[in-house]
Design a protein around this motif. Structure first.
Motif: not given
Length: 935
Positions: A86, A121-123, A125-128, A131
């Protein structure tokens, strides 16, 4: 660490907290591992001090201790990893992934791969699944909720989340009391003494005249003291009075000599309805310097000496209250139960056995597959079998449920009758104990199931503290626990540093106590109180040891084996806590632990080197030994009945043998005769018609009793039957006769719908055909002989669809083959067209004899090995039969119309011709010897 030392740590923690030594408080919490400060843990977690959190946790658990601990560390490291992502600190995230999270890849590789992919991943939170991840503060709060649940469920944190309820400045109060006591001991106490140090004992300087003693109060520091630790639960246990800890050393002999300062171990006592008897506490006066005995102090109180004399000479009331036979003045080797009376096949490895305290032929057996079986060895009959089953899964801990899901196999570790003979206790290798009630019927009723220990329950025994029947257990979690018959935990004793291997409850006069042994060789003894162990010393061999008292409770013995395989059988001197004698006779290095038992206040027996060895208690040299006609395992288990005239031992082929002396053999024959007469009378009443009775009576005779010796030594009598109905057969027609009052009737089957069909798996062979087919005598299997000489066996297992395990068309049987992969194959001549295949089973399904035109082969039904071959053709054999009472006698019908009677034991053959048989018919001879007299 002893109980008092543990309590002292809590007092120091309170003192440090009151004096605001915060870092020292938490360091002592971590290093002692006695109290987990959840408040401190929450503060550090919310502050994100991950390294400090793991350091603090390390004092209580490690990553791989259990699944709860693993989950705790994973959640912490995952949060640390997500926070690095993060912050877009990729380097730190990679470091955490490699150093902290990789350890979990061996347990869940897919999860580790998924965590690794978050780096791409850039963020994240893109992981389901992530999220809904919020900010750092909220994420830490959510993580804390999960961690608290895991910590509370983790058994390693049990009893460590609640700080004891203490009065303010308890340590200072105790110091005050000590100074008061010191001041009262002054020869010339001053009214207002000036106490300037605690480093040395207080004493008043002598004045001109003596003054009366005055209590001294140590002033409490003037600074305001912070509040004590707030209790984290409602179950804080107050400390016992300090004097109780010092005065609780009252136990027989050596336990009275135990050093209270060095040997008292911690003991956690649950709320109990069993108050400690006043006579279990004796005041210790005038201690002297320690003697040469390790950890012992001699107390020269006259009361103490008197009690020691009484305890040594007393006839104790043993835990088992069965009547003890009086010791005979003279005895001989013939009094030892060494003759094999019968052999019974259990069907799975026998782990533990125990005879009923009053019904001396009633035997309970516990097995390696979790099954328990009740045998009547007098009738050679299996009364009831109870396979392992969890009675109420909802009452089981999550750890047990997880263990069962991971590996459903479970073994009995101990079976024991209660002293009154009304209950059977069963301990298992995973958490549980079962209690069955027995009221004289052929059934056992479920009474109690307890999730008793974390890990295996290694031993179980019954005791009578305060005249209340209780169950004593020990386990892999290093604890000894005492339960009442409702399943309530009365006592819990802590102090062993290794899994507890065995327990031995006993009593001297009205003082009840428990000996316990651990796998590190430590022996401890406990009263039913809150003080802790009274004894801490080493067993010979420093490994697994079992302790037993003689039947009259006056002599104590132990038997064990070291890790190197050396075995020790010793008698203890109770009054001194030292070895009295060490018995000689063990030869081989043992791969396991030697088992032993005592009987008649005179005899010791142990199983070792495929033998049963006997000693006189008063002589260190071995009396004699027996192989019990062979077939014993390297370390046979054994158990005497309470009269000492029967001895049950385990066999290498998952069975048991009953050894007996002359009295035991007479008792067994008497029971057998009564059973036969009863069954014959019942049959004659229920089945009218003399012709029918004449036909049935031989079937009901004791011809079906177990074989007295095996066809080919040293192998023992075996049985291919499974666990449903193994061992000695009942007459196959007895149930039908007992249940029917009418003569037999034949029913004609005219409709195919009246039949059910089941196909044997692996029964098709295009190159051969089934030549002979037999049911096993136990009714749980089918044996087929193919024309190519191969035999195959199918068995029905007990399932929910087939609870009896008997042959049925409703369930397909399983093709059975031993683990060695052998086939039972006979010699077959090149021209086998005119061959007459023949096969016969011994009465207890231990052996099968068959031929296909070649030699007759005798097979062991448990391992399919060829025991022997005989009778080479020509002529070829066409019919085979075992003698109904002796498997060593075999009848063989030949193709030249002769009959060969073959004695396997002496390798002798008698040939009978048709003329010989007609002659015997004419003279009405019942056996060959009578006929020879006529001739």
């Amino acid at each position: 660490m002893s109980s008092l030392s543990r309590e002292l740590v809590f007092l120091i923690l309170q003192f440090l907290d009151e004096e605001k030594f915060k870092e020292s408080v938490h360091r002592l919490e971590q290093e002692s591992g006695f109290f987990f400060n959840m408040k401190y843990f929450e503060e550090k977690a919310l502050a994100g001090e991950w390294d400090e959190i793991e350091k603090y946790l390390s004092g209580f658990t490690k990553v791989d201790d259990n699944r709860y601990s693993m989950k705790i560390f994973f959640e912490i490291r995952k949060q640390k990893y997500l926070e690095a992502l993060d912050r877009h600190d990729r380097a730190k995230a990679v470091e955490i992934l490699v150093k902290d999270l990789k350890v979990f890849s061996t347990f869940n590789e897919e999860l580790f791969k998924e965590i690794t992919q978050l780096l791409t991943l850039e963020n994240f939170r893109e992981n389901e699944q992530l999220s809904k991840y919020g900010d750092t503060r909220s994420a830490r709060t959510i993580m804390l909720v999960e961690l608290k649940k895991l910590i509370e469920a983790n058994p390693l944190f049990r009893d460590k989340l609640v700080f004891p309820s203490l009065k303010t400045s308890r340590l200072r109060t105790l110091i005050n009391q000590s100074l008061n006591w010191q001041h009262q001991l002054c020869k010339n106490p001053r009214p207002n003494p000036d106490i300037k140090t605690l480093f040395v004992d207080h004493s008043c300087s002598p004045p001109n005249g003596a003054r009366a003693p005055t209590p001294v109060t140590l002033p409490v520091a003037a600074v305001a003291k912070p509040a004590t630790y707030a209790p984290l639960g409602a179950h804080a246990v107050p400390f016992p009075p300090a004097v109780a800890a010092a005065n609780a050393n009252a136990l027989a002999g050596w336990m009275m000599n135990a050093n209270p300062s060095s040997s008292i171990q911690s003991s956690v006592v649950a709320a109990s309805s069993l108050p400690v008897q006043p006579n279990q506490v004796s005041v210790l006066k005038h201690p002297r310097a320690p003697s040469n005995t390790l950890g012992m102090i001699d107390y020269p109180s006259s009361d103490h000496e008197q009690l020691k004399k009484r305890l040594r000479a007393s006839q104790s009331v043993d835990e088992a209250t069965y009547p003890v036979p009086s010791q005979q003045a003279t005895w001989s080797l013939d009094d030892l139960p060494r003759a094999v009376a019968c052999t019974m096949h259990q069907g799975s490895s026998v782990v533990s056995m125990d005879f009923h305290p009053f019904h001396h032929t009633l035997l309970v057996v516990g097995c390696g597959d979790g099954e328990i079986t009740l045998w009547d060895v007098g009738l050679r009959e299996r009364l009831v079998s109870k396979p392992f089953k969890i009675w109420d899964m909802s009452n089981c801990s999550m750890m047990l449920q997880a263990a069962i899901v991971k590996d459903s196999s479970i073994s009995v570790s101990r079976v024991a009758w209660s002293p009154d003979g009304n209950f059977i206790g069963v301990a298992f290798t995973k958490h549980l104990i079962h209690l069955y009630t027995y009221q004289g019927s052929n059934d056992l009723c479920q009474s109690l199931e307890i999730d008793a220990h974390v890990g295996g329950v290694n031993d179980l025994a019954f005791s009578y503290p305060n005249k209340q029947l209780c169950i004593v257990t020990c386990g892999d979690d290093k604890l000894i626990r005492v339960w009442d018959l409702s399943g309530r935990k009365l006592f819990q004793f802590e102090g062993h540093e290794a899994p507890v291997y065995s327990v031995c409850p006993h009593q001297k006069e009205n003082i009840h106590f428990i000996f316990s042994t651990a796998v590190d060789g430590k022996i401890k003894a406990w009263l039913y109180d809150n003080v802790g162990s009274r004894v801490d010393y080493d067993a010979p061999g420093l490994w697994c040891t079992t302790m037993l008292y003689s039947a009259d409770g006056s002599r104590l013995f132990s038997c064990g084996t070291s890790k190197e395989g050396d075995s020790y059988l010793v008698e203890w001197n109770e009054s001194e806590g030292a070895l009295k004698r060490t018995y000689i006779g063990f030869r081989k290095k043992s791969a396991g632990v030697v088992q032993f038992d005592t009987t008649r206040n005179r005899i010791l027996a142990a199983g070792e080197d495929n033998q049963i060895k006997f000693w006189d208690m008063d002589n260190v040299n071995m009396l004699t030994s027996t192989e019990a006609e062979g077939g014993l395992p390297s370390l046979p288990r054994l158990r005497f009945n309470k009269e000492g005239n029967l001895l049950v031992v385990t066999t290498a082929d998952q069975g048991i043998k009953i050894l007996a002396n002359a009295d035991g053999l007479r008792a067994l024959r008497a029971i057998e005769t009564r059973a036969y007469e009863t069954s014959r009378a019942s049959t004659e009443m229920k089945v009218p018609g003399s012709a029918v009775v004449t036909t049935i009576t031989p079937v009901l005779s004791k011809a079906e009793r177990v074989d007295r010796s095996s066809p080919a030594r040293p192998s023992t009598i075996l049985n291919g039957a499974d666990s449903a109905a193994r061992g000695i057969e009942k007459p196959r027609n007895l149930e039908d006769i007992s249940d029917k009052t009418k003569p037999w009737e034949l029913t004609e089957i005219v409709d195919p719908l009246q039949c059910r069909v089941v196909a044997m798996p692996e029964s098709t062979d295009s190159a051969s055909k089934v030549a002979r087919l037999l049911y096993t005598n136990s009714g749980i299997g089918i044996l087929a002989l193919w024309s190519n000489g191969v035999q195959k066996l199918w068995k029905w297992n007990r399932t929910e669809q087939n609870p009896s395990g008997k042959a049925t068309a409703a369930v397909a049987p399983q093709h059975w083959q031993p683990s060695n992969g052998l086939l039972m194959t006979n010699d077959v001549p090149e021209n086998a067209e005119d061959v007459v295949p023949c096969v016969a089973l011994s009465k207890n399904d231990s052996y099968v004899m068959s031929a296909c035109g070649g030699k007759v082969s005798l097979f062991n039904m448990m391992n399919f090995k060829v025991m022997t071959t005989f009778m080479s053709p020509p002529p070829a054999s066409t019919f085979l039969a075992f003698h109904p009472q002796d498997n060593n006698i075999i009848a063989i019908g030949m193709e030249d119309s002769t009959i060969q009677i073959y004695n396997v034991r002496v390798d002798e053959v008698i040939t009978l011709s048709i003329f010989f048989l007609l002659l015997s018919r004419f003279f009405n001879c019942s056996n060959v010897s009578e006929l020879l007299c006529y001739c």
